[in-house]
Design a protein around this motif. Structure first.
Motif, PDB file in Angstrom:
ATOM      1  N   SER A 119     -14.134 -16.197 -27.781  1.00  0.00           N
ATOM      2  CA  SER A 119     -15.490 -15.685 -28.018  1.00  0.00           C
ATOM      3  C   SER A 119     -15.482 -14.260 -28.573  1.00  0.00           C
ATOM      4  N   ASP A 120     -14.315 -13.628 -28.612  1.00  0.00           N
ATOM      5  CA  ASP A 120     -14.217 -12.281 -29.196  1.00  0.00           C
ATOM      6  C   ASP A 120     -13.746 -12.439 -30.644  1.00  0.00           C
ATOM      7  N   ASP A 121     -14.558 -11.943 -31.574  1.00  0.00           N
ATOM      8  CA  ASP A 121     -14.235 -12.153 -32.994  1.00  0.00           C
ATOM      9  C   ASP A 121     -12.939 -11.463 -33.414  1.00  0.00           C
ATOM     10  N   ARG A 122     -12.458 -10.496 -32.612  1.00  0.00           N
ATOM     11  CA  ARG A 122     -11.198  -9.821 -32.987  1.00  0.00           C
ATOM     12  C   ARG A 122      -9.972 -10.608 -32.523  1.00  0.00           C
ATOM     13  N   LEU A 158     -11.666 -26.603 -36.324  1.00  0.00           N
ATOM     14  CA  LEU A 158     -12.782 -27.545 -36.187  1.00  0.00           C
ATOM     15  C   LEU A 158     -13.057 -27.865 -34.724  1.00  0.00           C
ATOM     16  N   ILE A 159     -12.000 -28.062 -33.968  1.00  0.00           N
ATOM     17  CA  ILE A 159     -12.183 -28.477 -32.574  1.00  0.00           C
ATOM     18  C   ILE A 159     -12.469 -27.290 -31.662  1.00  0.00           C
ATOM     19  N   MET A 160     -11.815 -26.159 -31.914  1.00  0.00           N
ATOM     20  CA  MET A 160     -11.904 -25.073 -30.938  1.00  0.00           C
ATOM     21  C   MET A 160     -13.009 -24.051 -31.224  1.00  0.00           C
ATOM     22  N   THR A 161     -13.255 -23.721 -32.478  1.00  0.00           N
ATOM     23  CA  THR A 161     -14.196 -22.609 -32.731  1.00  0.00           C
ATOM     24  C   THR A 161     -15.271 -22.939 -33.754  1.00  0.00           C
ATOM     25  N   LYS A 162     -15.077 -23.943 -34.537  1.00  0.00           N
ATOM     26  CA  LYS A 162     -16.006 -24.271 -35.638  1.00  0.00           C
ATOM     27  C   LYS A 162     -16.271 -23.040 -36.517  1.00  0.00           C
ATOM     28  N   GLY A 163     -15.236 -22.255 -36.707  1.00  0.00           N
ATOM     29  CA  GLY A 163     -15.342 -21.105 -37.617  1.00  0.00           C
ATOM     30  C   GLY A 163     -15.837 -19.822 -36.963  1.00  0.00           C
ATOM     31  N   GLY A 164     -16.420 -19.908 -35.771  1.00  0.00           N
ATOM     32  CA  GLY A 164     -16.988 -18.729 -35.107  1.00  0.00           C
ATOM     33  C   GLY A 164     -15.957 -18.006 -34.270  1.00  0.00           C
ATOM     34  N   PRO A 165     -16.322 -16.932 -33.603  1.00  0.00           N
ATOM     35  CA  PRO A 165     -17.616 -16.261 -33.679  1.00  0.00           C
ATOM     36  C   PRO A 165     -17.703 -15.363 -34.917  1.00  0.00           C
ATOM     37  N   VAL A 166     -18.894 -15.187 -35.403  1.00  0.00           N
ATOM     38  CA  VAL A 166     -19.204 -14.399 -36.605  1.00  0.00           C
ATOM     39  C   VAL A 166     -18.269 -14.771 -37.757  1.00  0.00           C
ATOM     40  N   SER A 167     -18.042 -16.035 -37.950  1.00  0.00           N
ATOM     41  CA  SER A 167     -17.199 -16.550 -39.049  1.00  0.00           C
ATOM     42  C   SER A 167     -15.768 -16.026 -39.006  1.00  0.00           C
ATOM     43  N   SER A 168     -15.330 -15.534 -37.852  1.00  0.00           N
ATOM     44  CA  SER A 168     -14.020 -14.875 -37.805  1.00  0.00           C
ATOM     45  C   SER A 168     -12.852 -15.863 -37.840  1.00  0.00           C
ATOM     46  N   THR A 169     -13.109 -17.163 -37.641  1.00  0.00           N
ATOM     47  CA  THR A 169     -11.985 -18.116 -37.676  1.00  0.00           C
ATOM     48  C   THR A 169     -12.120 -19.131 -38.823  1.00  0.00           C
TER      49      THR A 169
END
Lengths: 435, 313
Positions: free
Chosen positions: B173-176, B255-266
């Motif tokens: 959940s931390d974008d860094r 796709l399974i763990m973050t769906k690209g988030g948080p703040v598009s960081s993944t």
């Protein structure tokens, strides 16, 4: 006759019999109308329910052959899109309203006005309105949902909260207070659907063809969310995920979160998995925003993909009406803890009379049923390329809430991007909340 | 026709080697055709399911197209669209960052292969254990690691139990941190696969080379560095290219763990393409993004060959 010759003759006769039987079976199967219908993530819980309905329908309609396929929700769009492109789409597919709207927009669904006929009046007006796009109805309403607010009375007491919040502002303030006094989270708003959250609060996204979500009211709203986040009042797990429901319910069940905004069915999971938390759970209506619409409306229905015509369309419509009739909807609603969309089923005593020994779940069902008149499926329509614009807004709000950007700057940047995309459009666009 | 045939026959009589030459050329042409016949089924499948989709998809990247109307050529408009989108640049940057995993995974796999390349009792159990993540479904892996990364998950519980951190860490959940958390999962999934390749290569190294080095007085480290590593170079090249391409094409974990988030960081390059195509139904932009990612893949693979190909003197 030698033994070998007799054996050969026997094999020959068996083969002949097999071919004849297969041929007959094929003929009989070919005479039937094959109806394939897809449901969304209903296995295995509803397997007996659907198998019984399929058997019942096939028995009363010997000329129809049904094939039930259950598709997980997260792969349904991919599979359906591929099936439509390949020309092998099912006759009926269970969809939610925003997906149906998108498919209808692309002309991938068939309007069902001609097939619905007089049965239109059997469904609630809200459900039919949810499925009416450009003047045409695009689905047979099935079941609906509405959120209630479950809250942990023990955590409320420990935090010194004596009054249940009735507005979003109060709820955010309570969340921060709970964190400060108990160390637990307040709640988990659906920040992964920030456009919907703003619209619920009566904060428009676009007016007269221009993005207006950087107005002082919007900035104030996002600032309150950011303050609650900083104070630790909002659950961090999956906070910005499009589907934060599983993480929310886990946090509530484990006593780490004080308020759960969810459909009543969520309380059965609390009851079954965490009896101690269920015992101290009470329910209240979710805060209603300026639009006067109760949150959590999410209508499911059976849509008919484009290309379903002739006898298949007629039989599929008849079967869809059977699936969504009063009796079957009521049975499904009881089983699923959902709300029916047929007028008679909604009026059933099951939803209207509260037992004296009612627990949180029964109270939630009664509360939800009372709200069926103000529940609608909320989503944004009328903005071309909305996915991309929404992504920009979503990222801006996320960055603002976690403190990576100033709220006003983040919303200004996103609004400038929206206006850059909306300006070249030939006609002014209204980001209308549907309905 | 007849006189000509007669002349040919007469000439063949006078020059017997010509008579033998015709069947020989036929044999030669048959020999040339035969491999193609064997290759034909595979080539047909490749043409149908790889070459044609690549060509057609590349064309569609230059069109305006939804699946219900015929494509309309729009030149570079979809690529201009990509350039305007900061999420696409984040995706490319993340795909390149993902390459950090390549040296880590290669080093880890070589170390593991060396460790399990002995005859200790129970060593097969270890080999199998390291290979389990490779055969485990990515969905299961994603959900399992999601639980472990949770605020109340195993990793935070251990860190808090050991008083290394006071508050739970927002691994996803931390974008860094989120991208690096996902990279760890990819590393964990890939180690076993490359370990097996290195193990096979280690076992193919002739024993007499190491024996000779030992007789010459080489230390264990010198034997590893001067004998084992050079003999492993072709496998290192293969594994590096494979893992580089896998890193550039990472999709499932995100796709399974973050769906690209948080703040598009993944967001990664391929996840961006998936997101555009499957979620936003913008197929041309998805294909344009895929083309760009492909160009990067080719470039990185070329660099691998350029710098890692063994040089024979």
């Amino acid at each position: 006759m030698s033994r070998a010759a007799a054996l050969l003759r026997l094999i020959g006769m068996l083969l002949l019999a097999a071919v004849t039987v297969c041929g007959c079976a094929r003929t009989s199967a070919a005479d039937k109308v094959h109806i394939e219908f897809w449901t969304m993530s209903l296995k295995p819980k509803f397997t007996p329910y659907f198998k019984a309905l399929v058997a019942q329908y096939e028995a009363s309609h010997p000329d129809v052959e049904l094939e039930w396929v259950d598709v997980p929700w997260d792969t349904l769009q991919t599979k359906l899109t591929a099936a439509i492109v390949a020309g092998s789409a099912p006759a009926l597919v269970q969809l939610n309203v925003p997906w149906a709207y998108d498919y209808a927009l692309y002309g991938a669904l068939r309007p069902i006005d001609d097939l619905l006929g007089a049965d239109r009046s059997a469904y609630t007006e809200g459900a039919i309105a949810d499925l009416t796009f450009n003047g045409h109805v695009y689905g047979f309403p099935h079941y609906n949902s509405v959120n209630v607010m479950a809250y942990n009375t023990a955590l409320f007491r420990s935090a010194g909260i004596t009054r249940v919040p009735t507005t979003r502002d109060e709820q955010l303030a309570v969340a921060s207070q709970i964190k400060a006094r108990t160390g637990q989270y307040g709640f988990s708003p659906a920040l992964g659907k920030i456009a919907g959250l703003m619209l619920e609060e009566g904060l428009p996204l676009v007016e007269n063809g221009k993005a207006v979500f950087n107005s002082p009211a919007h900035v104030a709203f996002v600032t309150k969310l950011a303050d609650a986040y900083k104070a630790g009042g909002l659950l961090k797990d999956k906070l910005f995920s499009e589907d934060n429901y599983p993480a929310s319910i886990d946090a509530y069940k484990s006593g780490r979160m004080a308020m759960l905004e969810a459909p009543p069915s969520a309380l059965t999971r609390v009851r079954d998995d965490a009896a101690d938390i269920y015992a101290v759970t009470d329910v209240a209506p979710v805060p209603i925003g300026a639009r006067g619409i109760a949150a959590g409306g999410w209508l499911f229905h059976f849509a008919m993909p484009k290309g379903t015509d002739g006898a298949v369309a007629r039989e599929a419509a008849a079967f869809a009406k059977f699936l969504t009739n009063d009796v079957n909807q009521l049975a499904f609603a009881k089983l699923a803890g959902a709300f029916p969309t047929s007028r008679k089923a909604v009026a059933d005593p099951h939803f209207q009379r509260l037992r004296t020994d009612a627990g949180a779940y029964d109270k939630a069902m009664a509360l939800g049923a009372q709200r069926m008149d103000v529940v609608r499926t909320l989503y944004v329509s009328g903005v071309p390329g909305f996915e991309r614009l929404n992504k920009r807004l979503q990222d801006a709000v996320e960055a603002a809430i976690i403190g990576r950007k100033d709220v006003k700057t983040a919303l200004d940047d996103a609004a400038a991007f929206w206006n850059g995309k909306l300006a070249p459009l030939a006609r002014p666009t209204q980001a209308a909340i549907r309905p | 026709m007849t006189p000509r045939a007669g002349i040919d026959a007469a000439s063949a009589d006078r020059q017997p080697w010509r008579a033998r030459a015709a069947p020989a050329s036929r044999r030669l042409s048959r020999r040339a055709v035969r491999p193609w016949l064997f290759l034909a089924p595979a080539l047909l499948l490749l043409a149908l399911f790889t070459f044609w989709p690549v060509l057609w998809g590349s064309y569609l990247a230059f069109t305006e197209y939804n699946f219900l109307t015929p494509p309309r050529f729009v030149g570079l408009a979809n690529f201009e669209d990509l350039i305007e989108d900061p999420v696409f640049f984040i995706s490319l940057k993340n795909s390149l960052l993902y390459l950090l995993i390549v040296p880590a995974i290669q080093l880890g796999a070589i170390v593991l292969a060396v460790l399990v390349n002995n005859t200790l009792p129970g060593i097969k159990l270890f080999r199998a254990a390291f290979y389990v993540p490779v055969v485990t479904s990515v969905s299961v892996v994603g959900i399992m690691w999601g639980w472990m990364y949770n605020e109340q998950g195993l990793i935070n519980a251990v860190l808090q139990g050991l008083h290394i951190v006071n508050d739970p860490v927002g691994w996803l959940s931390d974008d860094r941190l989120a991208l690096f958390s996902v990279m760890v999962v990819t590393l964990w999934r890939g180690l076993g696969w490359y370990m097996v390749l290195y193990l096979a290569a280690l076992q193919a190294i002739p024993k007499d080379l190491e024996e000779a080095a030992r007789l010459d007085g080489a230390t264990r480290w010198q034997r590893f560095w001067r004998v084992t590593v050079p003999m492993l170079m072709p496998t290192i090249l293969l594994c590096t290219v494979l893992s580089t391409l896998s890193a550039m094409k990472v999709l499932e974990e995100v796709l399974i763990m973050t769906k690209g988030g948080p703040v598009s960081s993944t967001y990664t390059g391929l996840y961006y393409a998936y997101d555009q195509g499957i979620r936003a139904f913008n197929f041309p932009r998805a294909l344009a993004a895929s083309l760009v990612v492909s160009v990067f893949c080719v470039a990185v693979a070329w660099l691998n060959f350029r710098f890692l190909r063994p040089r024979h003197r």
